[in-house]
Design an enzyme around this catalytic site. Structure first.
Site, PDB file in Angstrom:
ATOM      1  N   GLY A  45       2.873 -10.173  -0.052  1.00  0.00           N
ATOM      2  CA  GLY A  45       1.710 -10.140   0.820  1.00  0.00           C
ATOM      3  C   GLY A  45       0.499 -10.685   0.108  1.00  0.00           C
ATOM      4  CD  GLN A  50      -4.711  -9.970  -2.523  1.00  0.00           C
ATOM      5  OE1 GLN A  50      -4.075  -9.959  -1.476  1.00  0.00           O
ATOM      6  NE2 GLN A  50      -4.173  -9.690  -3.696  1.00  0.00           N
ATOM      7  CB  CYS A  94      -2.318  -5.497  -6.100  1.00  0.00           C
ATOM      8  SG  CYS A  94      -3.574  -6.445  -5.242  1.00  0.00           S
ATOM      9  CG  LEU A  95       0.237 -11.214  -5.594  1.00  0.00           C
ATOM     10  CD1 LEU A  95       0.326 -12.345  -4.583  1.00  0.00           C
ATOM     11  CD2 LEU A  95       1.260 -11.390  -6.705  1.00  0.00           C
ATOM     12  CG  HIS A 136      -1.161  -3.499  -0.583  1.00  0.00           C
ATOM     13  ND1 HIS A 136      -1.020  -2.807  -1.765  1.00  0.00           N
ATOM     14  CD2 HIS A 136      -1.717  -4.693  -0.907  1.00  0.00           C
ATOM     15  CE1 HIS A 136      -1.484  -3.581  -2.762  1.00  0.00           C
ATOM     16  NE2 HIS A 136      -1.902  -4.723  -2.259  1.00  0.00           N
ATOM     17  CD  GLU A 137      -1.359  -7.905   1.178  1.00  0.00           C
ATOM     18  OE1 GLU A 137      -2.491  -8.391   0.967  1.00  0.00           O
ATOM     19  OE2 GLU A 137      -0.556  -7.664   0.258  1.00  0.00           O
ATOM     20  CG  HIS A 140      -6.241  -6.677  -0.379  1.00  0.00           C
ATOM     21  ND1 HIS A 140      -6.906  -6.583  -1.582  1.00  0.00           N
ATOM     22  CD2 HIS A 140      -4.920  -6.625  -0.681  1.00  0.00           C
ATOM     23  CE1 HIS A 140      -6.033  -6.479  -2.564  1.00  0.00           C
ATOM     24  NE2 HIS A 140      -4.809  -6.498  -2.046  1.00  0.00           N
TER      25      HIS A 140
END
Length: 174
Positions: A45, A50, A94-95, A136-137, A140
């Protein structure tokens, strides 16, 4: 085109993203870039904040089985409209917080409404990894990171590690 992923702490990751008023070719291209970036990372994701874009757009694909058909989703203005009382705990990463993982508890099932890349309204109920990932996304988009669910001491420790990582990466580029 692959885009650079912001690393925590970065003030852009803590801002609430703006709604997407209408789907343009530019936004469809952004969604394609985000999918390419996510797959290359590799991740399941990615949210527009991000990659430094303050818009309510997320991409995800939680198909991980070898040889299985991918299912890339681009969601514009996603909103959780219902969630189960049942909860699940998943180890999240997380990226924007590389190589850090922690257990986070979230609703086990969520129903999400969004606009797809063609401008059509969509609604789907997700469970398991998909439910965790979409929540989660969407977090963000609201300026929230998975570490915000952790105890303050653990969160501070992770933030210090990320500050150190960012310094090291900056030195490598110099």
């Amino acid at each position: 085109m692959k885009r650079p992923i912001l690393i925590h702490p970065d003030p852009r990751l803590k801002k609430v993203a703006d709604a997407v008023p209408d789907i343009s070719d530019e936004l469809r291209a952004l969604a394609d870039d985000m999918l390419e970036t996510m797959y290359a990372a590799p991740g399941i994701g990615l949210a527009a904040p991000q990659v430094g874009i303050g818009r309510r757009l997320i991409v995800l694909d939680c198909i991980k089985e070898e040889g299985a058909e991918p299912r890339p989703l681009a969601m514009f203005n996603p909103v959780v409209v219902a969630c189960s009382d049942e909860r699940n705990v998943y180890e999240e990463g997380c990226l924007s917080i590389p190589e850090i993982y922690a257990d986070v508890e979230r609703p086990a099932e969520v129903t999400v409404e969004w606009v797809d890349r063609d401008g059509a309204a969509q609604r789907e109920t997700f469970d398991g990894l998909w439910a965790t990932c979409v929540q989660h996304e969407i977090d963000h988009l609201d300026g929230k990171l998975f570490i915000d669910y952790l105890r303050p001491l653990k969160r501070q420790m992770i933030t210090r590690k990320m500050v150190k990582l960012k310094r090291e990466l900056a030195r490598e580029k110099a």
